[in-house]
Design a protein around this motif. Structure first.
Motif, PDB file in Angstrom:
ATOM      1  N   ARG A  64       2.183   8.898  -3.156  1.00 59.80           N
ATOM      2  CA  ARG A  64       2.844   9.552  -4.092  1.00 59.80           C
ATOM      3  C   ARG A  64       2.622  11.007  -4.463  1.00 59.80           C
ATOM      4  O   ARG A  64       3.286  12.010  -4.807  1.00 59.80           O
ATOM      5  N   LYS A  65       1.136  11.124  -4.792  1.00 55.97           N
ATOM      6  CA  LYS A  65       0.502  12.546  -5.163  1.00 55.97           C
ATOM      7  C   LYS A  65       0.909  13.314  -4.320  1.00 55.97           C
ATOM      8  O   LYS A  65       0.999  14.570  -4.439  1.00 55.97           O
ATOM      9  N   ARG A  66       1.073  13.158  -2.851  1.00 52.05           N
ATOM     10  CA  ARG A  66       1.331  14.118  -1.858  1.00 52.05           C
ATOM     11  C   ARG A  66       2.608  13.982  -1.455  1.00 52.05           C
ATOM     12  O   ARG A  66       3.039  14.908  -0.254  1.00 52.05           O
ATOM     13  N   ASN A  67       3.516  13.300  -1.908  1.00 52.98           N
ATOM     14  CA  ASN A  67       4.931  13.135  -1.594  1.00 52.98           C
ATOM     15  C   ASN A  67       5.068  12.645  -0.027  1.00 52.98           C
ATOM     16  O   ASN A  67       5.992  13.105   0.567  1.00 52.98           O
ATOM     17  N   ILE A  68       4.153  11.759   0.382  1.00 58.77           N
ATOM     18  CA  ILE A  68       4.372  10.988   1.567  1.00 58.77           C
ATOM     19  C   ILE A  68       4.886   9.959   1.795  1.00 58.77           C
ATOM     20  O   ILE A  68       4.693   8.966   0.711  1.00 58.77           O
ATOM     21  N   PRO A  69       6.065   9.815   2.351  1.00 58.93           N
ATOM     22  CA  PRO A  69       6.812   8.609   2.535  1.00 58.93           C
ATOM     23  C   PRO A  69       5.772   7.552   3.175  1.00 58.93           C
ATOM     24  O   PRO A  69       5.173   7.464   3.996  1.00 58.93           O
ATOM     25  N   VAL A  70       6.433   6.172   2.760  1.00 59.00           N
ATOM     26  CA  VAL A  70       5.578   5.062   2.879  1.00 59.00           C
ATOM     27  C   VAL A  70       6.692   4.090   3.832  1.00 59.00           C
ATOM     28  O   VAL A  70       7.685   3.691   3.178  1.00 59.00           O
ATOM     29  N   ALA A  71       6.321   3.581   4.880  1.00 59.10           N
ATOM     30  CA  ALA A  71       7.097   2.602   5.451  1.00 59.10           C
ATOM     31  C   ALA A  71       6.145   1.194   5.455  1.00 59.10           C
ATOM     32  O   ALA A  71       5.003   1.074   5.681  1.00 59.10           O
ATOM     33  N   ILE A  72       6.936   0.148   4.834  1.00 59.29           N
ATOM     34  CA  ILE A  72       6.302  -1.179   4.767  1.00 59.29           C
ATOM     35  C   ILE A  72       6.693  -2.413   5.496  1.00 59.29           C
ATOM     36  O   ILE A  72       7.963  -2.371   5.823  1.00 59.29           O
ATOM     37  N   LEU A  73       5.781  -2.985   6.267  1.00 57.73           N
ATOM     38  CA  LEU A  73       6.107  -4.210   7.007  1.00 57.73           C
ATOM     39  C   LEU A  73       5.683  -5.250   6.078  1.00 57.73           C
ATOM     40  O   LEU A  73       4.650  -5.413   5.637  1.00 57.73           O
ATOM     41  N   ALA A  74       6.574  -6.096   6.039  1.00 63.58           N
ATOM     42  CA  ALA A  74       6.422  -7.428   5.276  1.00 63.58           C
ATOM     43  C   ALA A  74       6.709  -8.689   6.006  1.00 63.58           C
ATOM     44  O   ALA A  74       7.897  -8.840   6.585  1.00 63.58           O
ATOM     45  N   GLY A  75       6.156  -9.787   5.749  1.00 68.22           N
ATOM     46  CA  GLY A  75       6.364 -11.042   6.368  1.00 68.22           C
ATOM     47  C   GLY A  75       7.719 -11.449   5.917  1.00 68.22           C
ATOM     48  O   GLY A  75       8.618 -11.899   6.602  1.00 68.22           O
ATOM     49  N   CYS A  76       7.950 -11.251   4.590  1.00 71.25           N
ATOM     50  CA  CYS A  76       8.988 -11.406   3.790  1.00 71.25           C
ATOM     51  C   CYS A  76       9.278 -10.943   2.470  1.00 71.25           C
ATOM     52  O   CYS A  76       8.099 -10.521   2.053  1.00 71.25           O
ATOM     53  N   MET A  77      10.314 -11.015   2.061  1.00 67.99           N
ATOM     54  CA  MET A  77      10.597 -10.250   0.539  1.00 67.99           C
ATOM     55  C   MET A  77      11.032 -11.270  -0.277  1.00 67.99           C
ATOM     56  O   MET A  77      11.856 -11.924  -0.376  1.00 67.99           O
ATOM     57  N   GLY A  78      10.131 -11.332  -1.694  1.00 61.15           N
ATOM     58  CA  GLY A  78      10.346 -12.401  -2.622  1.00 61.15           C
ATOM     59  C   GLY A  78      11.141 -11.629  -3.930  1.00 61.15           C
ATOM     60  O   GLY A  78      11.280 -10.474  -3.767  1.00 61.15           O
ATOM     61  N   GLU A  79      11.214 -12.388  -5.059  1.00 62.69           N
ATOM     62  CA  GLU A  79      11.753 -11.824  -6.127  1.00 62.69           C
ATOM     63  C   GLU A  79      11.070 -10.632  -6.790  1.00 62.69           C
ATOM     64  O   GLU A  79      10.017 -10.909  -6.633  1.00 62.69           O
ATOM     65  N   GLY A  80      11.850  -9.697  -7.089  1.00 59.95           N
ATOM     66  CA  GLY A  80      11.054  -8.438  -7.729  1.00 59.95           C
ATOM     67  C   GLY A  80      10.520  -7.629  -6.516  1.00 59.95           C
ATOM     68  O   GLY A  80       9.807  -6.641  -6.910  1.00 59.95           O
TER      69      GLY A  80
END
Length: 535
Positions: A458-474
């Motif tokens: 975030r300090k360098r305004n670089i976008p982040v792509a996230i691979l996740a096994g699954c998404m939980g609450e929140g």
């Protein structure tokens, strides 16, 4: 294989159970996607899985280029090393130019000598009908000039951080052939921590003698990065993996070996020591480690104590007069992803000793010992160990490192990113890819690896792509930390057991889908608003 003056070996991790003509051809295509006839003319080419690797059960495909001058070999080395795709398939950190590693490499196929037309002559194999290109196309490959950084956490129980990076790189290579990759494996302080640091910072390993948890002499490794920082993991010498289940002896187990690794690093002259706290088989409060570094523990009669859990209750005095002299001038830090205090219901003994084979009776005895140890620490150093987050890590080793040796206890991800100079690695990066097994509210709230990476980006305004096994609450709370998108591995209704059994296919599919969307977004931006159709 006929050894000539200089040889270049490139070892590829096939990441599959068996090699076939298709995978072998692919490895050679990777080499020839970078090199041309002008670099390879007159040189001999070999390839295959060596007899030594077969015997060791390693599925490593080795390509050997032999016969050029040192100058020619260095030129080839540099071209291969600077190519993102080649570099990430490597089983070794780098290619190498030295014949002593190739001398015993038997079992490779001889493809022949490269001629001016790119064909091979006098070989024992047709090299899968391939030929070396005279030149590569002038068309600018998709992804050329783009630099991405890969920093996924391990997907617990399925895929390690390092293997995740290799698979993400394969997907990146398919969709952005010319992309440059920077890899930062993530570790939590346990087994694999040294490998993660050494890989991320192109460091080196040191092998030395040390004691296992039961006092037997073993060979253990630590890493050195940037020539001055030693990285040590408690799992190397004092870990559960060092002993069999039927050998578990929580009362006698000692962290002495970890202290011996620290002492060896100090003797080497490093300026900083980082200790990863995780995976230990000990519950000795770090006594053994401290003893290896010159600390003395005495009972009420003035008898010197050895470092083990059963002696915690006997400690009456701690003497640091003979502490290793270099500790005064060395920056010492430790990291872990737990915040357990030394004693109590959430302390080192009650939470972790059962995992190390402790009985109910032993847990009660060890807890009394830890309370005594805590009392002597407070009396001697003026610090209550239960007020130190992480003091209960690695069977109380966290308390010893912080209170007796003055080490700073850090969260795992921040310590790793600081040590590998993450901000420096981010220079010129257009996209960062991270990930973990389950993305939920805890990811953002408790500073897990994904959150730590996002805060730096975030300090360098670089976008982040996230691979996740699954998404939980929140899980959506992660978006508050920066510009991010999430791609899940689960792509249809399935049980957790089904997902775990098929994780490789799911991971590869998700990585490919992610890059397809990234490339589509790039194309949309490039095309801009559509023009009105002609009538």
């Amino acid at each position: 294989m006929e050894l000539k003056r200089f040889g270049l070996g490139i070892r590829f991790d096939l990441m599959s159970d068996a090699v076939d003509d298709t995978s072998a051809r692919y490895m050679l295509e990777e080499v020839f996607s970078v090199l041309t006839v002008s670099e390879l003319k007159g040189l001999s080419v070999y390839g295959g899985i060596s007899n030594a690797d077969k015997a060791a059960g390693q599925n490593i495909y080795t390509v050997v280029i032999m016969g050029g001058s040192l100058k020619e070999m260095r030129k080839i080395y540099e071209k291969l090393d600077n190519d993102a795709g080649i570099n990430m398939y490597l089983a070794s950190t780098l290619p190498y130019i030295e014949n002593n590693r190739l001398a015993d490499m038997e079992g490779l196929l001889y493809f022949g000598e490269v001629k001016a037309d790119g064909t091979m002559k006098n070989g024992d194999h047709d090299m899968y009908s391939l030929s070396v290109p005279k030149r590569h196309g002038k068309k600018r490959p998709v992804g050329r000039g783009i630099k991405i950084l890969l920093a996924p956490d391990s997907f617990k129980g399925t895929i390690s951080s390092k293997d995740a990076i290799k698979r993400i790189t394969m997907a990146a290579r398919r969709n952005f052939p010319g992309v440059k990759v920077v890899n930062v494996p993530i570790a939590d302080g346990g087994e694999g921590t040294v490998e993660a640091f050494v890989t991320a910072a192109s460091g080196v390993y040191r092998i030395c003698d040390a004691s296992d948890p039961l006092g037997r002499r073993i060979k253990a490794a630590y890493g050195v990065i940037y020539g001055k920082t030693a990285v040590i993991e408690t799992a190397q010498a004092s870990g559960l993996t060092r002993i069999n289940k039927d050998e578990l002896d929580i009362m006698s187990a000692s962290s002495l070996g970890t202290g011996e690794l620290i002492r060896r690093a100090l003797d080497e002259g490093v300026a900083e020591v980082i200790v990863g706290l995780g995976g230990s088989a000990t519950n000795d409060g770090g006594m053994g480690c401290a003893i290896a570094l010159g600390v003395k523990f005495y009972d009420e009669n003035g008898n010197e104590l050895s470092g083990c859990g059963e002696n915690l209750i006997k400690i009456k005095k701690i003497d640091t007069e003979l502490l290793h002299p270099r500790l005064k001038n060395v920056k010492l830090s430790a990291f872990c992803d737990v915040s357990n205090p030394l004693t109590g219901e959430n302390g080192a003994t009650r939470v972790y000793a059962p995992q190390k084979g402790a009985s109910a009776e032993q847990i009660s005895e060890l807890e009394r010992g830890m309370e005594n140890y805590r009392s002597v620490l407070k009396e001697t150093f003026g610090v209550d160990a239960n007020h130190v987050n992480g003091s209960g890590a690695a069977g109380g080793l966290g308390a010893m490192l912080n209170i007796i040796l003055g080490a700073e206890l850090k969260s795992g991800i921040d310590a790793l990113l600081d040590a590998v100079r993450f901000e420096t690695l981010l220079k010129g990066v257009s996209l960062v890819i991270t990930g973990e097994g389950r993305l939920d509210a805890q990811t953002a709230r408790y500073g897990k690896a994904v959150a730590g990476v996002m805060k730096r980006c975030r300090k360098r305004n670089i976008p982040v792509a996230i691979l996740a096994g699954c998404m939980g609450e929140g899980a959506e709370e992660i978006y508050s930390l920066g510009n991010a998108g999430v791609m899940t591995l689960v792509n249809s209704p399935m049980t957790a057991e089904q997902a775990q059994a098929d994780y490789i296919r799911l991971f590869d599919d998700a990585a490919d889908r992610m890059f397809r969307f990234i490339r589509m977004g790039r194309d949309v931006e490039k095309l801009g608003a559509p023009k009105a159709p002609r009538h």
